[in-house]
Enzyme design. Structure first.
Site, PDB file in Angstrom:
ATOM      1  N   GLU A 180       0.835  -1.206   0.000  1.00  0.00           N
ATOM      2  CA  GLU A 180       0.000   0.000   0.000  1.00  0.00           C
ATOM      3  C   GLU A 180       0.866   1.252   0.000  1.00  0.00           C
ATOM      4  O   GLU A 180       1.863   1.323   0.716  1.00  0.00           O
ATOM      5  CB  GLU A 180      -0.905  -0.023   1.239  1.00  0.00           C
ATOM      6  CG  GLU A 180      -1.883  -1.200   1.205  1.00  0.00           C
ATOM      7  CD  GLU A 180      -2.438  -1.572   2.574  1.00  0.00           C
ATOM      8  OE1 GLU A 180      -2.187  -0.846   3.549  1.00  0.00           O
ATOM      9  OE2 GLU A 180      -3.112  -2.622   2.651  1.00  0.00           O
ATOM     10  N   LEU A 184      -6.317  -1.339  -0.195  1.00  0.00           N
ATOM     11  CA  LEU A 184      -6.113  -1.728   1.207  1.00  0.00           C
ATOM     12  C   LEU A 184      -6.702  -3.123   1.389  1.00  0.00           C
ATOM     13  O   LEU A 184      -7.822  -3.283   1.857  1.00  0.00           O
ATOM     14  CB  LEU A 184      -6.786  -0.737   2.148  1.00  0.00           C
ATOM     15  CG  LEU A 184      -6.463   0.747   1.918  1.00  0.00           C
ATOM     16  CD1 LEU A 184      -7.044   1.591   3.041  1.00  0.00           C
ATOM     17  CD2 LEU A 184      -4.974   0.978   1.787  1.00  0.00           C
ATOM     18  N   SER A 185      -5.956  -4.112   1.006  1.00  0.00           N
ATOM     19  CA  SER A 185      -6.456  -5.484   0.949  1.00  0.00           C
ATOM     20  C   SER A 185      -5.328  -6.447   1.293  1.00  0.00           C
ATOM     21  O   SER A 185      -4.840  -7.172   0.431  1.00  0.00           O
ATOM     22  CB  SER A 185      -6.966  -5.801  -0.464  1.00  0.00           C
ATOM     23  OG  SER A 185      -7.915  -4.867  -0.913  1.00  0.00           O
ATOM     24  N   GLU A 186      -4.938  -6.469   2.565  1.00  0.00           N
ATOM     25  CA  GLU A 186      -3.742  -7.247   2.924  1.00  0.00           C
ATOM     26  C   GLU A 186      -3.873  -8.723   2.549  1.00  0.00           C
ATOM     27  O   GLU A 186      -2.909  -9.349   2.108  1.00  0.00           O
ATOM     28  CB  GLU A 186      -3.443  -7.109   4.424  1.00  0.00           C
ATOM     29  CG  GLU A 186      -2.844  -5.761   4.806  1.00  0.00           C
ATOM     30  CD  GLU A 186      -3.866  -4.639   4.876  1.00  0.00           C
ATOM     31  OE1 GLU A 186      -5.073  -4.915   4.704  1.00  0.00           O
ATOM     32  OE2 GLU A 186      -3.467  -3.482   5.101  1.00  0.00           O
ATOM     33  N   PHE A 205       1.923  -1.705   8.239  1.00  0.00           N
ATOM     34  CA  PHE A 205       2.312  -1.976   9.625  1.00  0.00           C
ATOM     35  C   PHE A 205       2.226  -3.492   9.824  1.00  0.00           C
ATOM     36  O   PHE A 205       1.254  -4.114   9.369  1.00  0.00           O
ATOM     37  CB  PHE A 205       1.368  -1.284  10.617  1.00  0.00           C
ATOM     38  CG  PHE A 205       1.619   0.199  10.759  1.00  0.00           C
ATOM     39  CD1 PHE A 205       2.397   0.697  11.810  1.00  0.00           C
ATOM     40  CD2 PHE A 205       1.091   1.094   9.847  1.00  0.00           C
ATOM     41  CE1 PHE A 205       2.634   2.061  11.928  1.00  0.00           C
ATOM     42  CE2 PHE A 205       1.331   2.463   9.959  1.00  0.00           C
ATOM     43  CZ  PHE A 205       2.103   2.946  11.007  1.00  0.00           C
ATOM     44  N   ASP A 209       1.324  -5.109  12.178  1.00  0.00           N
ATOM     45  CA  ASP A 209       0.067  -5.483  12.848  1.00  0.00           C
ATOM     46  C   ASP A 209      -0.969  -5.976  11.840  1.00  0.00           C
ATOM     47  O   ASP A 209      -1.812  -6.804  12.145  1.00  0.00           O
ATOM     48  CB  ASP A 209      -0.519  -4.260  13.571  1.00  0.00           C
ATOM     49  CG  ASP A 209       0.504  -3.542  14.428  1.00  0.00           C
ATOM     50  OD1 ASP A 209       0.335  -3.533  15.655  1.00  0.00           O
ATOM     51  OD2 ASP A 209       1.473  -2.983  13.868  1.00  0.00           O
ATOM     52  N   HIS A 243      -0.723  -0.428  16.096  1.00  0.00           N
ATOM     53  CA  HIS A 243       0.320  -0.056  15.137  1.00  0.00           C
ATOM     54  C   HIS A 243       1.720  -0.160  15.742  1.00  0.00           C
ATOM     55  O   HIS A 243       2.638   0.502  15.269  1.00  0.00           O
ATOM     56  CB  HIS A 243       0.111   1.379  14.629  1.00  0.00           C
ATOM     57  CG  HIS A 243      -1.076   1.572  13.733  1.00  0.00           C
ATOM     58  ND1 HIS A 243      -2.355   1.304  14.133  1.00  0.00           N
ATOM     59  CD2 HIS A 243      -1.164   1.995  12.451  1.00  0.00           C
ATOM     60  CE1 HIS A 243      -3.188   1.571  13.139  1.00  0.00           C
ATOM     61  NE2 HIS A 243      -2.493   1.984  12.102  1.00  0.00           N
TER      62      HIS A 243
END
Lengths: 330, 302
Positions: A30, A59-61, A84, A86, A130
């Site tokens: 991203e 935004l699609s991990e 991040f 996380d 985060h």
């Protein structure tokens, strides 16, 4: 070894070099595009030089890791940047149930050259979601290796090694480390590599040894300085590049001769990499250990945002120092 | 219904006989674990068979025996996989739901394969233009967020992704109306992705309809093909809780009525073939596989 280069620059240069040398390497994540160049600027300049292979994503991990796995499956090599670390939780299924399992669940080995970079750790005031070190959640997954960035391991060599394993690897990168210098140690100590493990040590008899991932290295060295100057205790710090699986064989002789072995890590306490390692070392060093291996980590707590509260929770050099003193006194 | 070439009908009936044999073997306690049969849905992969090329990738799911047999016509390897016998496609490790051979791959987690297929489609677009990645999913799969992440990416990057939905109206035991708001067409439209619904059971008609659409996928336009189909059997085995009077259209019942002689001839041949394969595979030695032993302590052979 250029000692002036910051760790983040070393990683950025490693990615530049890798993309330049290998036309099969992709970088996905991203906000990677220039001029932004990633949330921590680690991908700066890459999209300008390699626009076809440095892809900024939605935004699609989960899908980012899935698509990276697809690239790997089809014969490419893929590096994913989690903004991040996380957020790796959002990709847990793709990492654990697809990428890692695919290496072996189809009977014969399926090469999956895939690296998932995870900017991790606190001391930056980013708060509970985060700031974490999520290593513990990925330990013990067949086909999945864990590495951690360190100021003593050249990132290009680490990236090459991970891709050569042809299995998915997580690279944990302490965010504070990005701005520290490579290969820099306190003048009281010297350092060397013993196979995969960077050994930072006092030149003389050792009272204790610390084992810590790269992100903890500077805190550990600060603790060693205090222990030496204020308490006359000499120590060594062992920093493996590959956290899991970790074969400690090469450093067992060193660990077997010290009065205390202490594993220091930055994740929340409980069910950790350190506890796994300590259990393994207890077995291997039984007979030469003079006291139980000491664990020290961040608190079993969420990571608060306010600086003074965060400091109380996240592992500090003072925590390591106190842990060593308590253990040696005990 | 249009008369099928013998080759097509033989493949359809091979799949049906194979699935029936699995259920029979389970009943006799000769199979381990679980399986999901595609009875009633055999025509979906057989329709697509001539529209796909060897260089295309196919991603399948838990209900994938028909997909595999339509691609490779390898009932021996598949049965050996399911029975854990020598000659298994994946040495007995993957079993019914986790198969990988050449450019065919199935996984057992719903929605997982769509992002992976998206990555493969990205590779194809750049390195092998004209190739496509075909992913079979069900109506239940649309509950997974991975589907939407992948559709968004595929459309954004104009990837050759063909999503084939076998909408059989039931997700395990849950009817569609209890698990899906809106429609699959509406969801595809939200991404600006072309969608077509196939209600026909006539393979010639289906192929005529889909052939030009599949060509557009090869040019980089993702497509969702929704088959209105019917699962005749249980979700896995002995777990069908639907009332007996629920309508279950069977393409074969309709076809058989119109083409009885061809059907009888090829069905007998398919049954005999599968009977013989089952006997032969059951007599094979067990599949051999050794887990890659890493350094972690604690493991020892049983």
């Amino acid at each position: 070894m250029d000692a002036r280069v910051r760790v983040g620059e070393n990683l950025n240069q490693a990615l530049h070099g890798l993309l330049g040398d290998d036309p099969g390497v992709y970088v996905l994540g991203e906000d990677l595009l220039d001029p932004y160049g990633g949330a921590f600027k680690i991908t700066r300049g890459l999209s300008t030089r390699f626009p076809d292979r440095v892809l900024t994503t939605p935004l699609s991990e989960g899908a980012i890791v899935g698509a990276a796995s697809g690239l790997a499956l089809a014969g490419e090599k893929a590096i994913v940047e989690m903004m991040f670390g996380d957020f790796a939780g959002l990709a847990f299924d793709q990492i654990v149930n697809f990428a890692a399992k695919s290496v072996s669940m189809y009977g014969r080995r399926v090469p999956m050259p895939l690296v998932i970079r995870c900017p991790s750790g606190g001391n930056r005031g980013y708060g509970p979601t985060h700031s974490q070190n999520l290593q513990k959640h990925f330990i013990g997954v067949p086909g999945l290796s864990l590495f951690e960035m360190s100021p003593f391991h050249d990132n290009r060599a680490v990236l090459d090694r991970m891709l050569a394993l042809e299995e998915p690897c997580l690279l944990f990168e302490d965010k504070v480390l990005y701005t520290r210098r490579m290969y820099e140690v306190d003048e009281l100590f010297s350092w060397d590599l013993v196979e995969d493990v960077a050994v930072v040590r006092f030149d003389g008899d050792l009272d204790y040894a610390l084992i810590a991932p790269g992100g903890v290295a500077h805190r550990a060295i600060a603790a060693m300085r205090t222990l030496l100057l204020s308490h006359d205790l000499a120590g060594a710090l062992l920093v493996p590049s590959r956290l899991y699986p970790f074969d400690p064989a090469a450093v067992l002789p060193l660990l077997g001769q010290v009065g205390l072995v202490c594993v220091a890590e930055d994740g929340s306490a409980g069910g950790t990499w350190g506890s796994h390692l300590a259990a393994d070392l207890h077995t291997r060093l039984w007979g030469s250990l003079r006291r139980p291996i000491r664990l020290v980590s961040s608190a079993d707590s969420v990571i608060p945002t306010a600086a003074h509260l965060e400091r109380d929770v996240v592992l500090q050099d003072s925590t390591i120092c106190r842990a060593v003193l308590e253990a040696l006194d005990g | 219904m249009n008369r099928l070439a013998d080759e097509d009908l033989a493949l359809l009936l091979l799949i049906r006989s194979f699935e029936r044999k699995l259920l029979a073997l389970f009943e006799r306690g000769e199979l381990n674990g679980t399986t999901h049969t595609c009875l009633g849905q055999e025509y979906v992969p057989v329709s697509l068979r001539p529209l796909l090329r060897d260089g295309d990738w196919v991603f399948s799911n838990h209900r994938g025996h028909g997909h595999y047999l339509a691609r490779f016509e390898d009932p021996e390897g598949l049965l050996a996989e399911i029975m854990g016998r020598k000659g298994a496609v994946c040495d007995g490790v993957g079993g019914s739901q986790h198969l990988h051979r050449d450019r065919y791959l199935s996984t057992g987690v719903q929605g997982q394969s769509l992002p992976v297929a998206t990555g493969v489609a990205l590779h194809l677009k750049r390195r092998e233009p004209g190739g496509l990645a075909c992913v079979y999913i069900g109506d239940g799969t649309w509950g997974e967020g991975a589907v939407y992440e992948a559709l968004n990416m595929a459309q954004l990057w104009r990837l050759p992704l063909l999503v084939v939905v076998e909408h059989n109206g039931i997700a395990q035991s849950t009817p569609t109306e209890l698990q899906m708001a809106g429609t699959i067409a509406g969801r595809a439209a939200a991404f600006g992705i072309e969608h077509t619904r196939v209600t026909s059971l006539d393979i010639s008609e289906i192929r005529r309809h889909l052939a030009p659409l599949v060509e557009t996928v090869r040019g980089g336009a993702p497509l969702v093909v929704e088959f209105a189909t019917h699962r005749l059997g249980p979700h896995s085995k002995g777990d069908d809780t639907r009332p007996p009077d629920v309508v279950r259209s069977d393409w074969y019942a309709a076809y058989q009525a119109e083409h009885p002689d061809q059907s009888a001839r090829l069905e007998a041949a398919a049954r005999a073939r599968v009977d013989a394969i089952a006997e032969e595979v059951a007599a094979r030695p067990p599949a051999a596989w050794t887990p890659a032993a890493g350094s972690p302590a604690g493991w020892m052979p049983a």
